[in-house]
Motif scaffolding. Structure first.
Motif, PDB file in Angstrom:
ATOM      1  N   UNK A 141      -5.252   6.822   4.967  1.00  0.00           N
ATOM      2  CA  UNK A 141      -5.728   7.273   6.278  1.00  0.00           C
ATOM      3  C   UNK A 141      -4.572   7.509   7.243  1.00  0.00           C
ATOM      4  N   UNK A 142      -4.820   8.367   8.220  1.00  0.00           N
ATOM      5  CA  UNK A 142      -3.836   8.636   9.265  1.00  0.00           C
ATOM      6  C   UNK A 142      -3.976   7.559  10.327  1.00  0.00           C
ATOM      7  N   UNK A 167      -1.962  18.551   3.374  1.00  0.00           N
ATOM      8  CA  UNK A 167      -2.947  17.477   3.181  1.00  0.00           C
ATOM      9  C   UNK A 167      -4.316  17.907   3.687  1.00  0.00           C
ATOM     10  N   UNK A 168      -4.351  18.431   4.912  1.00  0.00           N
ATOM     11  CA  UNK A 168      -5.624  18.872   5.477  1.00  0.00           C
ATOM     12  C   UNK A 168      -6.222  20.026   4.677  1.00  0.00           C
ATOM     13  N   UNK A 169      -5.357  20.919   4.190  1.00  0.00           N
ATOM     14  CA  UNK A 169      -5.831  22.039   3.375  1.00  0.00           C
ATOM     15  C   UNK A 169      -6.462  21.539   2.084  1.00  0.00           C
ATOM     16  N   UNK A 227       0.832  -1.203   0.000  1.00  0.00           N
ATOM     17  CA  UNK A 227       0.000   0.000   0.000  1.00  0.00           C
ATOM     18  C   UNK A 227       0.870   1.258   0.000  1.00  0.00           C
ATOM     19  N   UNK A 228       0.411   2.244  -0.745  1.00  0.00           N
ATOM     20  CA  UNK A 228       1.072   3.545  -0.773  1.00  0.00           C
ATOM     21  C   UNK A 228       0.827   4.258   0.554  1.00  0.00           C
ATOM     22  N   UNK A 229       1.872   4.878   1.112  1.00  0.00           N
ATOM     23  CA  UNK A 229       1.700   5.653   2.344  1.00  0.00           C
ATOM     24  C   UNK A 229       1.914   7.145   2.097  1.00  0.00           C
ATOM     25  N   UNK A 286      -6.971   3.018   2.293  1.00  0.00           N
ATOM     26  CA  UNK A 286      -5.729   2.470   1.747  1.00  0.00           C
ATOM     27  C   UNK A 286      -5.712   2.498   0.221  1.00  0.00           C
ATOM     28  N   UNK A 287      -4.544   2.750  -0.326  1.00  0.00           N
ATOM     29  CA  UNK A 287      -4.360   2.813  -1.778  1.00  0.00           C
ATOM     30  C   UNK A 287      -3.356   1.731  -2.174  1.00  0.00           C
TER      31      UNK A 287
END
Length: 353
Positions: free
Chosen positions: A248-249, A259-261, A223-225, A277-278
């Motif tokens: 996800x965090x 990220x949040x912006x 999975x990409x992080x 998850x990606x």
């Protein structure tokens, strides 16, 4: 202390690079005998401390990164998301057994530095003043325990492109021989050791003509992080059915303020935003649902991904131009940081220019 000659900006934004030039002043404070001193404005100059300073032996150090921008339609300078940085700085300190700053000290230090060095905030499009608060252990001791003495500094650097290549789209290298973080570690805080441990992977990426590492999960490498210094987003589908997805965090990913912006700005556009998850395989599938990939972080802003290469030789060209949603969100990010788009409450601190 030995004074270091600084380069003051006269034609700001011209070939600045990232982190090579520094503004004239530093804000400092010290923690000794269980208490913080007041803030002090000092000239930017070399530091002197003991060869036994604990930071050099046990790595007790944290930092933050934020930016100040010239407003497009006024003389103001806009500091972006400093309050969020202050909260994350305290959380990082707690994780690394370091003392929290007194309430308001972080913001006072940032405001003061930008105020005294406001003339060095560059104005050329794509440039900004990058602000680096840092705390480190400077007690002279080799005892294996948390330090009892610390320095807090805030310095600043006029910058333009984060990437040495100057590319507007980046290439990323996904490899499984190194990991960035595992559950229970320090992956979700901004400690210096996270970046030291990533340098070998970064160098490996550069040897493969890539700008950044694409980190995978520690257990399965499936999975990409996140990217080396940025969070990751993909667009699944296109047109009205397009969905914006970010991992996800869950304790191994830094909760980035960019990220949040981006999540907030995407919501304003009515986009579906999912935190799930990606799979790397889906990202690499030319015929699959992932149509766009971009990185985002304070230093780089929103950075479209051109190509992803893996250590098994698999490769995908995502696109030679930024995808439509990436381009929209990148433009929104620039607009909100430069005062052209309404910010959320406490996103902006305004400093007279």
């Amino acid at each position: 202390m030995t004074e270091r000659t600084q380069t003051r900006q006269t034609q700001a934004g011209t070939g600045l690079g990232f982190g090579a030039l520094f503004s004239k002043h530093v804000i400092s404070a010290r923690y000794v005998a269980g208490a913080w001193s007041g803030l002090e404005v000092r000239d930017f100059e070399d530091l002197r401390f003991s060869p036994a300073a604990m930071v050099m032996h046990y790595g007790q150090a944290i930092f933050e990164g934020l930016k100040a921008f010239r407003a497009t339609d006024s003389d103001e300078v806009l500091i972006f998301r400093a309050a969020d940085c202050a909260r994350r700085f305290d959380r990082s300190a707690a994780r690394m057994a370091m003392p929290p700053l007194p309430a308001g000290m972080f913001l006072d230090a940032v405001r003061t530095l930008v105020g005294v060095d406001v003339a060095e905030v560059p104005s050329v499009p794509g440039s900004s003043l990058y602000i680096r608060p840092v705390m480190f252990a400077d007690e002279p001791s080799l005892a294996v325990r948390p330090s009892t003495e610390f320095s807090f500094l805030v310095l600043a650097s006029p910058v333009d492109s984060f990437f040495a290549s100057g590319r507007t789209m980046i290439d990323a290298y996904a490899q499984s021989s190194h990991i960035r973080a595992a559950l229970g570690g320090t992956g979700d805080v901004k400690c210096s050791g996270n970046y030291a441990g990533a340098m070998a992977a970064k160098a490996d990426a550069q040897r493969h003509d890539c700008d950044e590492v694409l980190w995978l999960d520690a257990r399965e490498h499936h999975y990409v992080e996140e990217f080396g210094a940025m969070n990751c987003f993909v667009v699944r589908g296109s047109g009205e059915r397009a969905e914006l997805i970010t991992p996800p965090l869950a304790g191994t990913i830094l909760p980035g303020h960019t990220r949040a912006t981006v999540i907030t700005l995407a919501g304003r556009r009515g986009l579906t935003v999912l935190q799930e998850p990606i799979e790397l395989g889906q990202v690499l599938d030319d015929g699959g649902p992932v149509s766009e990939v971009f990185a985002c972080g304070t230093a780089a802003g929103v950075a479209p991904v051109h190509r992803i290469l893996t250590d098994t030789g698999r490769e995908r060209i995502i696109g030679d131009q930024p995808g439509p949603l990436t381009a929209q969100l990148a433009a929104d990010y620039v607009a909100v940081t430069h005062g052209q788009l309404e910010p959320e409450p406490d996103w902006i601190i305004r400093i007279p220019g």
